[in-house]
Design a protein around this motif. Sequence first.
Motif, PDB file in Angstrom:
ATOM      1  N   PHE A  57     -81.782-112.502 -75.654  1.00  0.00           N
ATOM      2  CA  PHE A  57     -81.080-112.306 -74.392  1.00  0.00           C
ATOM      3  C   PHE A  57     -82.049-112.350 -73.212  1.00  0.00           C
ATOM      4  CE2 PHE A  57     -79.419-109.382 -71.109  1.00  0.00           C
ATOM      5  CZ  PHE A  57     -78.311-110.124 -70.740  1.00  0.00           C
ATOM      6  N   VAL A  58     -83.153-111.643 -73.325  1.00  0.00           N
ATOM      7  CA  VAL A  58     -84.137-111.615 -72.240  1.00  0.00           C
ATOM      8  C   VAL A  58     -84.752-113.001 -72.035  1.00  0.00           C
ATOM      9  CG1 VAL A  58     -86.387-110.658 -71.573  1.00  0.00           C
ATOM     10  CG2 VAL A  58     -84.613-109.161 -72.460  1.00  0.00           C
ATOM     11  N   SER A  59     -84.999-113.712 -73.134  1.00  0.00           N
ATOM     12  CA  SER A  59     -85.552-115.071 -73.017  1.00  0.00           C
ATOM     13  C   SER A  59     -84.570-116.012 -72.338  1.00  0.00           C
ATOM     14  CB  SER A  59     -85.912-115.608 -74.400  1.00  0.00           C
ATOM     15  OG  SER A  59     -86.873-114.805 -75.008  1.00  0.00           O
ATOM     16  N   TRP A  60     -83.290-115.880 -72.681  1.00  0.00           N
ATOM     17  CA  TRP A  60     -82.287-116.729 -72.045  1.00  0.00           C
ATOM     18  C   TRP A  60     -82.198-116.436 -70.547  1.00  0.00           C
ATOM     19  CZ3 TRP A  60     -80.187-121.087 -72.020  1.00  0.00           C
ATOM     20  CH2 TRP A  60     -79.038-121.353 -71.294  1.00  0.00           C
ATOM     21  N   PHE A  66     -86.001-119.046 -64.301  1.00  0.00           N
ATOM     22  CA  PHE A  66     -87.205-119.796 -63.955  1.00  0.00           C
ATOM     23  C   PHE A  66     -87.127-121.290 -64.271  1.00  0.00           C
ATOM     24  CE2 PHE A  66     -88.783-115.425 -64.800  1.00  0.00           C
ATOM     25  CZ  PHE A  66     -89.122-115.123 -63.492  1.00  0.00           C
ATOM     26  N   LEU A  67     -86.233-121.690 -65.158  1.00  0.00           N
ATOM     27  CA  LEU A  67     -86.072-123.102 -65.496  1.00  0.00           C
ATOM     28  C   LEU A  67     -84.594-123.484 -65.450  1.00  0.00           C
ATOM     29  CD1 LEU A  67     -88.446-123.117 -68.579  1.00  0.00           C
ATOM     30  CD2 LEU A  67     -88.970-124.026 -66.325  1.00  0.00           C
ATOM     31  N   LYS A  72     -79.254-125.881 -67.394  1.00  0.00           N
ATOM     32  CA  LYS A  72     -78.111-126.757 -67.130  1.00  0.00           C
ATOM     33  C   LYS A  72     -78.010-127.851 -68.173  1.00  0.00           C
ATOM     34  CE  LYS A  72     -77.747-126.067 -62.160  1.00  0.00           C
ATOM     35  NZ  LYS A  72     -77.869-126.678 -60.827  1.00  0.00           N
ATOM     36  N   SER A  73     -79.143-128.392 -68.594  1.00  0.00           N
ATOM     37  CA  SER A  73     -79.092-129.470 -69.602  1.00  0.00           C
ATOM     38  C   SER A  73     -78.612-128.943 -70.946  1.00  0.00           C
ATOM     39  CB  SER A  73     -80.457-130.132 -69.761  1.00  0.00           C
ATOM     40  OG  SER A  73     -81.390-129.261 -70.380  1.00  0.00           O
ATOM     41  N   VAL A  74     -79.020-127.724 -71.302  1.00  0.00           N
ATOM     42  CA  VAL A  74     -78.570-127.128 -72.569  1.00  0.00           C
ATOM     43  C   VAL A  74     -77.086-126.842 -72.500  1.00  0.00           C
ATOM     44  CG1 VAL A  74     -78.753-125.101 -74.044  1.00  0.00           C
ATOM     45  CG2 VAL A  74     -80.815-126.204 -73.199  1.00  0.00           C
TER      46      VAL A  74
END
Length: 81
Positions: A57-60, A66-67, A72-74
């Motif tokens: 969750f934190v990584s997402w 930040f990216l 959006k592409s995912v």
Amino acid sequence: MPKNLQKQWWFMFPVTFISGYAAFLLVQAAGIGGLETVAQMLVFALCFAALRAGLQFVSWLAIVAFLPKLAKSVIGQEGAK
């Protein structure tokens, strides 16, 4: 969290490795020496699962913050299915 991101090796490998290592350190800090009994393994597995879910969750959130183009592409790849 999109399921497509969870299938990416570059996302899941670090999350799983860090969660496993953190769960091991947490179990060691709790005074559980090795993983000899089923109860000790269960405590480790529960720590690992909770840490992995939280880290995902934190990584997402970090990827979205930040990216945003990657996020959006995912999301776009998942919506096209």
